[in-house]
Motif scaffolding. Structure first.
Motif, PDB file in Angstrom:
ATOM      1  N   GLN A   6      28.913  84.197  70.570  1.00 50.71           N
ATOM      2  CA  GLN A   6      27.618  84.833  70.966  1.00 50.71           C
ATOM      3  C   GLN A   6      27.403  85.797  69.688  1.00 50.71           C
ATOM      4  O   GLN A   6      28.051  86.692  69.449  1.00 50.71           O
ATOM      5  N   ARG A   7      26.348  85.494  68.948  1.00 50.31           N
ATOM      6  CA  ARG A   7      25.837  86.454  68.121  1.00 50.31           C
ATOM      7  C   ARG A   7      24.904  87.533  68.781  1.00 50.31           C
ATOM      8  O   ARG A   7      24.352  87.373  69.578  1.00 50.31           O
ATOM      9  N   VAL A   8      25.522  88.928  68.736  1.00 51.87           N
ATOM     10  CA  VAL A   8      25.000  90.179  69.129  1.00 51.87           C
ATOM     11  C   VAL A   8      24.472  91.052  68.420  1.00 51.87           C
ATOM     12  O   VAL A   8      25.006  91.038  67.192  1.00 51.87           O
ATOM     13  N   THR A   9      23.754  92.037  68.917  1.00 54.61           N
ATOM     14  CA  THR A   9      23.271  93.243  68.364  1.00 54.61           C
ATOM     15  C   THR A   9      24.401  94.295  68.652  1.00 54.61           C
ATOM     16  O   THR A   9      24.609  95.394  67.928  1.00 54.61           O
ATOM     17  N   GLN A  10      24.843  94.129  69.818  1.00 53.96           N
ATOM     18  CA  GLN A  10      26.030  94.747  70.411  1.00 53.96           C
ATOM     19  C   GLN A  10      26.728  94.498  71.272  1.00 53.96           C
ATOM     20  O   GLN A  10      26.114  93.496  72.139  1.00 53.96           O
ATOM     21  N   ALA A  11      27.913  94.646  71.591  1.00 51.52           N
ATOM     22  CA  ALA A  11      28.803  94.219  72.748  1.00 51.52           C
ATOM     23  C   ALA A  11      30.174  95.111  73.101  1.00 51.52           C
ATOM     24  O   ALA A  11      30.278  95.905  72.329  1.00 51.52           O
ATOM     25  N   SER A  12      30.349  95.220  74.415  1.00 49.63           N
ATOM     26  CA  SER A  12      31.275  96.076  74.894  1.00 49.63           C
ATOM     27  C   SER A  12      32.207  95.411  76.045  1.00 49.63           C
ATOM     28  O   SER A  12      31.696  94.438  76.691  1.00 49.63           O
ATOM     29  N   VAL A  13      33.364  95.856  76.237  1.00 50.49           N
ATOM     30  CA  VAL A  13      34.129  95.408  77.362  1.00 50.49           C
ATOM     31  C   VAL A  13      34.805  96.561  78.064  1.00 50.49           C
ATOM     32  O   VAL A  13      35.135  97.719  77.401  1.00 50.49           O
ATOM     33  N   THR A  14      34.588  96.646  79.197  1.00 51.12           N
ATOM     34  CA  THR A  14      35.209  97.683  80.067  1.00 51.12           C
ATOM     35  C   THR A  14      36.319  97.331  81.006  1.00 51.12           C
ATOM     36  O   THR A  14      35.949  96.234  81.658  1.00 51.12           O
ATOM     37  N   VAL A  15      37.297  98.046  81.067  1.00 50.27           N
ATOM     38  CA  VAL A  15      38.399  97.818  82.311  1.00 50.27           C
ATOM     39  C   VAL A  15      38.633  99.324  82.950  1.00 50.27           C
ATOM     40  O   VAL A  15      38.680 100.352  82.194  1.00 50.27           O
ATOM     41  N   ASP A  16      38.413  99.154  84.413  1.00 50.11           N
ATOM     42  CA  ASP A  16      38.682 100.212  85.157  1.00 50.11           C
ATOM     43  C   ASP A  16      37.813 101.523  85.003  1.00 50.11           C
ATOM     44  O   ASP A  16      38.143 102.681  84.577  1.00 50.11           O
ATOM     45  N   GLY A  17      36.406 100.971  84.588  1.00 50.00           N
ATOM     46  CA  GLY A  17      35.334 101.801  84.319  1.00 50.00           C
ATOM     47  C   GLY A  17      35.598 102.645  83.024  1.00 50.00           C
ATOM     48  O   GLY A  17      34.654 103.515  82.659  1.00 50.00           O
ATOM     49  N   ARG A  18      36.361 102.029  82.032  1.00 49.99           N
ATOM     50  CA  ARG A  18      36.535 102.859  80.701  1.00 49.99           C
ATOM     51  C   ARG A  18      36.252 101.630  79.610  1.00 49.99           C
ATOM     52  O   ARG A  18      36.970 100.471  79.672  1.00 49.99           O
ATOM     53  N   VAL A  19      35.277 101.902  78.661  1.00 53.76           N
ATOM     54  CA  VAL A  19      35.017 101.134  77.503  1.00 53.76           C
ATOM     55  C   VAL A  19      36.294 100.970  76.633  1.00 53.76           C
ATOM     56  O   VAL A  19      36.889 101.933  76.165  1.00 53.76           O
ATOM     57  N   ILE A  20      37.027  99.695  76.505  1.00 54.06           N
ATOM     58  CA  ILE A  20      38.064  99.743  75.649  1.00 54.06           C
ATOM     59  C   ILE A  20      37.994  98.948  74.376  1.00 54.06           C
ATOM     60  O   ILE A  20      38.864  98.953  73.601  1.00 54.06           O
ATOM     61  N   GLY A  21      36.609  98.169  74.046  1.00 54.11           N
ATOM     62  CA  GLY A  21      36.582  97.750  72.669  1.00 54.11           C
ATOM     63  C   GLY A  21      34.904  97.649  72.721  1.00 54.11           C
ATOM     64  O   GLY A  21      34.543  97.308  73.702  1.00 54.11           O
ATOM     65  N   GLN A  22      34.390  97.590  71.550  1.00 56.73           N
ATOM     66  CA  GLN A  22      32.900  97.214  71.455  1.00 56.73           C
ATOM     67  C   GLN A  22      32.691  96.944  69.899  1.00 56.73           C
ATOM     68  O   GLN A  22      33.649  97.064  69.029  1.00 56.73           O
ATOM     69  N   THR A  23      31.578  96.417  69.785  1.00 49.20           N
ATOM     70  CA  THR A  23      30.989  96.224  68.431  1.00 49.20           C
ATOM     71  C   THR A  23      29.673  96.391  68.383  1.00 49.20           C
ATOM     72  O   THR A  23      28.920  96.259  69.525  1.00 49.20           O
ATOM     73  N   GLY A  24      29.196  96.631  67.089  1.00 44.98           N
ATOM     74  CA  GLY A  24      27.802  96.550  66.889  1.00 44.98           C
ATOM     75  C   GLY A  24      27.237  95.280  66.515  1.00 44.98           C
ATOM     76  O   GLY A  24      27.800  94.174  66.987  1.00 44.98           O
ATOM     77  N   PRO A  25      26.367  95.066  65.344  1.00 47.71           N
ATOM     78  CA  PRO A  25      25.946  93.673  64.994  1.00 47.71           C
ATOM     79  C   PRO A  25      27.050  92.675  64.821  1.00 47.71           C
ATOM     80  O   PRO A  25      27.961  93.364  64.103  1.00 47.71           O
ATOM     81  N   GLY A  26      27.223  91.751  65.168  1.00 48.41           N
ATOM     82  CA  GLY A  26      28.472  90.524  64.859  1.00 48.41           C
ATOM     83  C   GLY A  26      28.249  89.663  65.807  1.00 48.41           C
ATOM     84  O   GLY A  26      27.475  89.082  66.439  1.00 48.41           O
ATOM     85  N   LEU A  27      29.386  89.419  66.317  1.00 44.80           N
ATOM     86  CA  LEU A  27      29.956  88.460  67.178  1.00 44.80           C
ATOM     87  C   LEU A  27      30.691  88.844  68.665  1.00 44.80           C
ATOM     88  O   LEU A  27      31.671  89.531  68.455  1.00 44.80           O
TER      89      LEU A  27
END
Length: 149
Positions: A6-27
């Motif tokens: 998915q082409r995104v302007t931003q994306a993030s992943v959360t585990v146990d209430g904590r963001v563990i990975g993210q990206t700005g514009p990209g995939l």
């Protein structure tokens, strides 16, 4: 290997209430290793994703790749991409690689993609994750390294 991109302007992943990975514009890339996949499948898929021309150029046409744009990638393991829904109401996942193999190939894919230039963040293999994204376009592409039907 299979990937839903998915082409995104931003994306993030959360585990146990904590963001563990993210990206700005990209995939945002959801990845699944399949039974019988080898390291070469991960490398092939990473190269294909990095070069896939799904970003807008100056004329607004999808003519630029992740590498061309300098975008980032968030790579998430997603064994449910192996779902077999041909019979019944409950999907089967036996076509997915066993967990140890799946994790190794997932990591190999993320490393191979990063080696091609993009900044790569990842989720946590096997964890219950919450993924947030803003799909840009929207653009969503399905890829399979074996070009299964």
């Amino acid at each position: 290997m299979r990937a839903l991109i998915q082409r995104v302007t931003q994306a993030s992943v959360t585990v146990d209430g904590r963001v563990i990975g993210q990206t700005g514009p990209g995939l945002l890339i959801l990845v699944c290793a399949m039974q019988g996949d080898e390291d070469s499948a991960a490398d092939k898929l990473a190269a294909r994703v990095a070069k896939l021309r799904i970003f807008r150029d100056e004329q607004g046409k999808m003519n630029r790749s992740l590498v061309d744009t300098g975008g980032g990638a968030l790579v998430i393991s997603q064994f449910t991409l192996a779902a077999d829904t041909r019979s019944g109401n409950r999907p089967g996942f036996s076509a997915a690689a066993p967990p140890a193999e799946g994790e190794a190939l997932y990591r190999r894919f993320a490393e191979a993609l990063g080696a091609l230039g993009p900044q790569v963040a990842t989720g946590q293999f096997g964890a219950e994750m919450q993924v947030a994204l803003i799909n840009d376009g929207p653009v969503t592409i399905w890829l399979d390294s074996a070009e299964r039907g």
